[in-house]
Design an enzyme around this catalytic site. Structure first.
Site, PDB file in Angstrom:
ATOM      1  N   VAL A  89     -27.727  30.388  29.986  1.00 47.67           N
ATOM      2  CA  VAL A  89     -27.452  31.406  28.966  1.00 47.67           C
ATOM      3  C   VAL A  89     -26.983  32.710  29.613  1.00 47.67           C
ATOM      4  CG1 VAL A  89     -28.405  32.614  26.968  1.00 47.67           C
ATOM      5  CG2 VAL A  89     -29.190  30.303  27.497  1.00 47.67           C
ATOM      6  N   CYS A  90     -27.617  33.086  30.716  1.00 44.67           N
ATOM      7  CA  CYS A  90     -27.262  34.325  31.415  1.00 44.67           C
ATOM      8  C   CYS A  90     -25.799  34.317  31.860  1.00 44.67           C
ATOM      9  CB  CYS A  90     -28.147  34.514  32.643  1.00 44.67           C
ATOM     10  SG  CYS A  90     -29.890  34.455  32.277  1.00 44.67           S
ATOM     11  N   SER A  91     -25.334  33.145  32.274  1.00 52.92           N
ATOM     12  CA  SER A  91     -23.976  33.048  32.824  1.00 52.92           C
ATOM     13  C   SER A  91     -22.903  33.258  31.763  1.00 52.92           C
ATOM     14  CB  SER A  91     -23.787  31.683  33.509  1.00 52.92           C
ATOM     15  OG  SER A  91     -24.699  31.571  34.579  1.00 52.92           O
TER      16      SER A  91
END
Lengths: 199, 221
Positions: A89-91
């Site tokens: 998700v962070c990416s």
């Protein structure tokens, strides 16, 4: 025994069916580590909306040191804490904010991206996102010091997926600690940025 | 019942199991069955850990059919006209008035999709400027994990003219095997509403000329 077997099979079925959903970009190829479904929130917020946001100074991947207080009287600030580099998700979250630059600029706001990863890791990871217009800061050492002050450091040592909106006076105007497994929706942040207009 | 309860031990307590097996063939069979089940569960767990996609849908294979995907009929008349939809609230992709529908699976958050957006626009312009192609080949986009707000922002940011649909809860993404983005799927629509997947691949358009040649090839145009 049958009860035990049913119990085990149920656990396995849940493990298969309840995997976190994310739309992973091909930009990262097979270099993303999937930690699986995590406890949605695992910390207690230490800051309050309406009160001054704690100041900090952190190193950026550009090599400079950036303090929250340097924007006082000049820019509104959004702090985007994301849990970890090279995770699903962070990416995707920051490439979205990279595209959404106009929303920040229209509302006289700077975005600061923060994780507890070290500078070399952040450098390699954010290079895959293209050229980011906002500073990326490392809260690596003392580990998660800033995240801890804001109350978004999880027990496993990564941060929550949190957004803080701070006005030009240094007052916290919005705090959102999202479910770590889900990306916060852009529209909600834009609504908060628009509230800063004229402040 | 009481006897069975006492003699059927904890599933993983081999020591107790072995001691009970001397009591007769019935318990021996139970022991073997338990071992087989444990073996199955271990193998199943190994499969899941080794192949995270196990148990999920696979991307639609070429030659197969597209899973049933229901999309909202666009509010804008221009989009309804483009897709050949007359009314109703939802539609299925093979109901689009075309011989071939090209579907881009993308995300506003995906760097490659952002980079590819102007190229996909170029592809759309080439299709629309070809009088032999524009009514036969239609293009739509599905933004996985994107809200209506995010889709609308992406559309405005790149000046996208073809219809985009949001898949905010990743439900379509799940049906399509949780493909990475961008991913292109093309379906060829036959008479009486049948259809076949003729293209299903990860990656962007790249060179629009080459991509269009490829599309014409598998479409039979």
């Amino acid at each position: 025994m049958i009860k035990n077997i049913k119990y085990i099979i149920s656990i396995l079925a849940v493990a298969v069916l309840v995997s976190p959903a994310f739309g992973l970009s091909d930009a990262y190829k097979n270099n993303i580590y999937n930690p699986g479904e995590l406890k949605p929130v695992d910390s207690v917020l230490k800051v309050k909306v309406g009160e001054p946001a704690p100041d900090f100074t952190l190193p950026a991947i550009s090599g400079e040191k950036i303090s929250l207080s340097q924007f006082k009287g000049k820019k509104n600030v959004v702090l985007s804490f994301v849990p970890a580099a090279w995770t699903p998700v962070c990416s995707d979250q920051w490439p979205g904010y990279n595209l959404a630059r106009s929303f920040f600029e229209e509302n006289d706001t700077i975005l600061l991206g923060i994780t507890v990863d070290n500078i070399p890791t952040l450098y390699a990871w954010t290079n895959q996102m293209g050229k980011l217009w906002f500073p990326v800061l490392s809260d690596f050492w003392p580990h998660g010091g800033v995240a801890g002050n804001y109350g978004v450091l999880r027990t496993e040592g990564v941060t929550e997926r949190a957004l803080f909106v701070i006005d030009k006076e240094g007052i916290l105007r919005y705090a959102n600690v999202a479910d770590i497994n889900k990306r916060p929706e852009l529209g909600a942040l834009v609504t908060e940025l628009k509230k800063l207009k004229g402040k | 019942m009481t006897r069975r309860k006492i003699l059927w031990p904890n599933l993983f307590n081999d020591d107790i199991l072995e001691r009970k097996c001397i009591c007769g063939n019935f318990y021996k069979e139970v022991y073997i069955m338990q071992k087989a089940l444990i073996g199955f569960i271990v193998a199943f767990s190994f499969l899941i850990l080794s192949f995270p996609s196990f148990g999920q849908n696979a991307p639609p294979p070429e030659g197969g059919i597209l899973p049933k995907i229901s999309l909202p009929v666009p509010g804008a008349e221009g989009y309804r006209k483009y897709l050949g939809l007359n009314g109703g609230s939802t539609f299925l992709i093979p109901q689009i008035k075309a011989k071939v529908v090209l579907i881009e699976i993308f995300s506003m958050y995906c760097p490659h999709c952002q980079k590819d957006a102007p190229v996909v626009n170029d592809l759309y312009s080439r299709i629309m400027s070809d009088s032999n192609l524009k009514d036969k080949l239609k293009l739509i986009g599905i933004g996985v994990g994107n809200s209506d707000f995010e889709i609308d922002f992406f559309r405005k940011q790149y000046g996208i003219k073809f219809p985009l649909f949001s898949d905010g809860d990743f439900s379509i993404h799940g049906i399509l095997g949780e493909v990475r983005t961008p991913y292109f799927i093309a379906i060829k629509i036959g008479k009486n509403g049948t259809h076949k997947v003729v293209y299903s691949k990860l990656g962007g358009v790249g060179d629009p000329d080459e991509f269009l040649k490829k599309v014409k090839g598998f479409s039979g145009f």
